[in-house]
Design an enzyme around this catalytic site. Structure first.
Site, PDB file in Angstrom:
ATOM      1  N   HIS A 119       4.825   5.748  11.588  1.00 48.61           N
ATOM      2  CA  HIS A 119       4.341   5.593  10.211  1.00 48.61           C
ATOM      3  C   HIS A 119       3.369   6.758   9.963  1.00 48.61           C
ATOM      4  O   HIS A 119       2.153   6.576   9.889  1.00 48.61           O
ATOM      5  CB  HIS A 119       3.645   4.237  10.072  1.00 48.61           C
ATOM      6  CG  HIS A 119       3.395   3.798   8.665  1.00 48.61           C
ATOM      7  ND1 HIS A 119       3.534   4.634   7.568  1.00 48.61           N
ATOM      8  CD2 HIS A 119       2.985   2.594   8.173  1.00 48.61           C
ATOM      9  CE1 HIS A 119       3.229   3.949   6.481  1.00 48.61           C
ATOM     10  NE2 HIS A 119       2.885   2.709   6.822  1.00 48.61           N
ATOM     11  N   LYS A 126      25.415  -4.072  -1.016  1.00 50.81           N
ATOM     12  CA  LYS A 126      26.886  -4.116  -1.126  1.00 50.81           C
ATOM     13  C   LYS A 126      27.536  -3.383   0.042  1.00 50.81           C
ATOM     14  O   LYS A 126      28.750  -3.180   0.046  1.00 50.81           O
ATOM     15  CB  LYS A 126      27.326  -3.462  -2.443  1.00 50.81           C
ATOM     16  CG  LYS A 126      26.805  -4.164  -3.680  1.00 50.81           C
ATOM     17  CD  LYS A 126      27.328  -3.464  -4.929  1.00 50.81           C
ATOM     18  CE  LYS A 126      26.205  -2.984  -5.805  1.00 50.81           C
ATOM     19  NZ  LYS A 126      26.638  -2.085  -6.862  1.00 50.81           N
ATOM     20  N   ARG A 144      11.202   3.822   3.466  1.00 51.04           N
ATOM     21  CA  ARG A 144      10.857   2.894   4.549  1.00 51.04           C
ATOM     22  C   ARG A 144      12.123   2.137   4.906  1.00 51.04           C
ATOM     23  O   ARG A 144      12.874   1.708   4.014  1.00 51.04           O
ATOM     24  CB  ARG A 144       9.767   1.916   4.106  1.00 51.04           C
ATOM     25  CG  ARG A 144       9.534   0.808   5.103  1.00 51.04           C
ATOM     26  CD  ARG A 144       8.340  -0.044   4.768  1.00 51.04           C
ATOM     27  NE  ARG A 144       7.095   0.675   5.005  1.00 51.04           N
ATOM     28  CZ  ARG A 144       5.883   0.120   4.927  1.00 51.04           C
ATOM     29  NH1 ARG A 144       5.768  -1.156   4.602  1.00 51.04           N
ATOM     30  NH2 ARG A 144       4.797   0.831   5.159  1.00 51.04           N
ATOM     31  N   ARG A 154       0.803  -1.227   0.000  1.00 50.07           N
ATOM     32  CA  ARG A 154       0.000   0.000   0.000  1.00 50.07           C
ATOM     33  C   ARG A 154       0.835   1.275   0.000  1.00 50.07           C
ATOM     34  O   ARG A 154       0.584   2.202  -0.774  1.00 50.07           O
ATOM     35  CB  ARG A 154      -0.915   0.059   1.236  1.00 50.07           C
ATOM     36  CG  ARG A 154      -2.202  -0.654   1.105  1.00 50.07           C
ATOM     37  CD  ARG A 154      -2.565  -1.254   2.444  1.00 50.07           C
ATOM     38  NE  ARG A 154      -1.576  -2.264   2.762  1.00 50.07           N
ATOM     39  CZ  ARG A 154      -1.662  -3.533   2.338  1.00 50.07           C
ATOM     40  NH1 ARG A 154      -2.707  -3.922   1.676  1.00 50.07           N
ATOM     41  NH2 ARG A 154      -0.711  -4.415   2.601  1.00 50.07           N
ATOM     42  N   THR A 155       1.787   1.359   0.912  1.00 47.13           N
ATOM     43  CA  THR A 155       2.466   2.642   1.091  1.00 47.13           C
ATOM     44  C   THR A 155       3.248   3.000  -0.172  1.00 47.13           C
ATOM     45  O   THR A 155       3.133   4.109  -0.704  1.00 47.13           O
ATOM     46  CB  THR A 155       3.392   2.587   2.320  1.00 47.13           C
ATOM     47  OG1 THR A 155       2.649   2.070   3.425  1.00 47.13           O
ATOM     48  CG2 THR A 155       3.925   3.957   2.674  1.00 47.13           C
TER      49      THR A 155
END
Ligand code: CP
Length: 303
Positions: free
Chosen positions: A129, A80, A101, A51-52
């Site tokens: 959030h 890496k 995120r 969703r986000t």
């Protein structure tokens, strides 16, 4: 230049303005279709999301802008060994705004120290959030017509559920809000949040039984037990099905209860209630796109 890391970065007036803009976008989408022409959003997702990330990307496309980014850490140079700080320094030269995120609490805040463009916290570990909170507030406003004088039950994993932490911080600023926190003992709200609520004189109780709490609620905010944040799989298995909302449990609920869930759900809401008019969670996911459009406009300072 403004970023959004924690919902408390926004005043109540700014939240109300974002909700009003989102509602205007829903009513008049064509008015906004060119607002971000020539602008680029980078979505840097070091943790999974449906969703986000996709609502941010849809939001930018519907504003006429473009999107670049990655959806998992393994497809970026963090695999890496590149630091978040170096990644942000580089990407802030490619994009006008960044939604990120990250599993580590505080990573989006750290990103603001080196970025030349606004950073939006799209979820940092078990911490915050804020754009989910804006989504939740828009949903409540749409369903109830107000953000005042509501009894709100938050049920499930209140320890690791970052969406609850951000939502509570935002809603406690409105009038006449009562929180009913429903969780097993091990998954109660974090101490810092309880302390903040006590200090602010907020009206709240902590209980364990959903059946006993449900009749008084105007909003029931269900949450998933956050498997990825547990240290011990046995604890997760023991706690994961503590609450399952089904038709039987809803018999004692108000007829105008609004059931929210940030999604994804696992087992905590039975699919048998998905068509109940009180089930708002799929509408809620859609509203996330509109509030993120409003937020992008605000942080890019687009009129
Ligand atoms: N609500 C939410 O954050 O969903 P995603 O994890 O799918 O983005």
């Amino acid at each position: 230049m403004r970023s959004l890391i924690d919902i408390v970065n926004l005043s109540t007036q700014e939240i109300d303005e974002l909700i009003a803009v989102a509602q205007d976008i829903m009513a008049n989408p064509s008015k906004y279709a060119e607002k971000c022409r020539g602008k680029k959003l980078a979505t840097l997702f070091f943790e999974p999301s449906t969703r986000t990330r996709l609502s941010f990307e849809a939001a930018m496309y519907e504003l006429g802008g473009n999107v670049l980014g990655f959806s998992e850490a393994s497809s970026s140079s963090s695999a890496k060994g590149e630091s978040v700080s170096d990644t942000i320094r580089v990407v802030s030269g490619y994009a006008d705004i960044i939604a990120m995120r990250h599993p580590k609490e505080g990573a989006p805040l750290a990103a603001t120290f080196v970025s030349n463009v606004p950073i939006i916290n799209a979820g940092d570990g078990g911490h915050n959030h804020p754009t989910q909170t804006l989504t939740d507030l828009l949903t409540i406003k749409k369903e109830k017509g107000t953000l005042d004088n509501l009894t709100i039950g938050c049920c499930g994993d209140l320890k690791f559920g970052r969406t609850v932490h951000s939502l509570v911080k935002a809603l406690q600023r409105y009038q006449g809000i009562k929180f009913v926190f429903i969780s097993p003992e091990e998954l109660r709200i974090p101490d810092y949040l309880r302390y903040e609520l006590q200090k602010a004189g907020a009206d709240f109780v902590e209980v364990q039984k959903l059946d006993e709490a449900i009749p008084q609620l105007d909003i029931l905010y269900m949450t998933r037990v956050q498997r990825e944040r547990f240290f011990n799989e046995a604890d997760y298995i023991r706690l994961k099905d503590t609450y399952i909302l089904d038709s039987e449990k809803l018999q004692n609920a108000k007829s105008d209860l609004s059931i929210l869930h940030p999604l994804p759900r696992v087992n905590e809401i039975s699919t048998e209630i998905d068509n109940d008019p009180r089930a708002c969670y799929f509408r809620q996911a859609l509203y996330g796109k509109y509030i993120r459009m409003a937020l992008i406009l605000k942080l890019l300072e687009v009129e």
